[in-house]
Design an enzyme around this catalytic site. Structure first.
Site, PDB file in Angstrom:
ATOM      1  N   PRO A  35      22.769  33.059  15.253  1.00  0.00           N
ATOM      2  CG  PRO A  35      20.549  32.852  14.525  1.00  0.00           C
ATOM      3  CD  PRO A  35      21.799  33.675  14.340  1.00  0.00           C
ATOM      4  CB  CYS A  36      25.728  28.720  15.720  1.00  0.00           C
ATOM      5  SG  CYS A  36      26.365  29.187  17.335  1.00  0.00           S
TER       6      CYS A  36
END
Length: 359
Positions: A316-317
């Site tokens: 989850p950047c």
């Protein structure tokens, strides 16, 4: 309330209608009892009449009503009636062959539509519509159909146009997608647009939104790394990924539990693993991420590793924001980042994490 930028910074952003603060802060105006986005086109209040909130729920709990002009309860793009009208039309009939003439007949100016969609989504509406049609052709090819049938299903007038659009998405024309491949590529629908998933029987190798500009280059690199072993179709891991995405967007699971194959340098791998450790509903700055991996001076390198991530949502950047709380660049589009962070606020609430501890 989680820590927000200071009053002067937020007021300057309000006066400038700075879109970088979308999804970060809302303003409550004490003289009117209304709360707004910082980009609201309404006349700006005096600084002394402003209160700041990190979410619409907090503003309403404080007794403020949502503005009817900027609709602060939704994402920024949702607030514009032209965007809402066209995205609804595209969702209702993804096979429609849109043109500028269609927009004109709807009473819309094509240049205005083009500017709005590029501002919010990084691409024109017509390009979004073409990608939606391309999905139909992919489905036909996945079923072993002929190229001409895939072309017609996609609504393309020529085979060359279909091949060119396909190559822009995949980095290869259809005939280069091998039939005996170990890795299989398929299109997955989500509430935030189509995604390309590439998986083998053991792990997910790539998950990206179809309109990401770097997707074709990423697919070409993956093809080189795997000796060209990418074909169309799906595996059991693809089905698992699709189910995980459905649970995530439905609010049932904040973490996508899918076996993945991370391919990068040792440094990138540490960054990606640390990203996976950020709970849904929380965010980190690049500096915090660098400190967490034991290299506090490597902020720029951490940002580069963040941008090189090929497993959107699973790694989850989008949970990385600026040090001052602003939304920074996201390869999938800032509008998606805004919506993802808003969606994940629900996971934060379910976990009983107070907003001031969510960073």
């Amino acid at each position: 309330m989680r820590d927000l930028p200071d009053h002067d910074r937020l007021y300057a952003a309000l006066v400038a209608r700075d879109p970088a603060y979308e999804g970060v802060a809302l303003v409550g105006v004490t003289s009117t009892g209304i709360f707004c986005r910082l980009t609201c086109p309404a006349r700006k209040p005096l600084a002394r009449n402003c209160r700041w909130f990190d979410c619409a729920q907090a503003a309403m709990q404080a007794g403020f009503r949502p503005c009817l002009r900027c609709r602060p309860q939704g994402a920024q793009a949702d607030a514009h009636p032209v965007i809402a009208r066209l995205t609804a039309a595209l969702a209702q009939d993804p096979d429609h062959r849109w043109s500028e003439g269609c927009l004109t007949r709807m009473g819309l100016d094509p240049s205005t539509v083009r500017r709005l969609f590029r501002q919010h989504f990084g691409q024109s509406f017509l390009r979004m519509a073409r990608a939606a049609r391309l999905r139909q052709g992919m489905g036909r090819l996945n079923q072993g159909g002929r190229m001409i049938d895939a072309q017609l299903d996609s609504g393309f007038d020529s085979a060359s146009g279909f091949r060119r659009a396909f190559a822009q998405l995949f980095g290869h024309p259809p005939n280069r997608m091998t039939s005996d491949a170990d890795l299989r590529a398929d299109w997955l629908d989500t509430p935030l647009g189509g995604m390309i998933a590439i998986a083998d029987a053991q792990a997910l190798h790539l998950l990206e939104f179809v309109d990401r500009k770097a997707l074709p280059a990423g697919l070409r690199r993956l093809s080189v790394m795997t000796g060209g072993r990418i074909g169309l179709g799906r595996t059991g891991i693809t089905d698992m990924t699709e189910a995980a995405l459905q649970d995530y967007f439905a609010g049932r699971a904040g973490r996508l539990q899918v076996p993945v194959r991370l391919a990068g340098t040792a440094f990138q791998m540490r960054v990606w693993q640390e990203l996976q450790a950020i709970p849904a509903g929380q965010t980190r700055s690049y500096a915090q991420l660098a400190t967490a991996i034991g290299q506090p001076s490597a902020v720029r390198a951490v940002a580069g590793a963040n941008g090189a991530n090929r497993l959107a949502l699973v790694v989850p950047c989008h949970r990385v924001i600026g040090a001052d709380g602003t939304l920074t660049g996201y390869a999938g589009g800032l509008w998606r980042k805004e919506k993802l962070i808003a969606l994940e606020a629900g996971y934060r609430d379910l976990a009983g994490i107070s907003p001031d501890k969510a960073r």
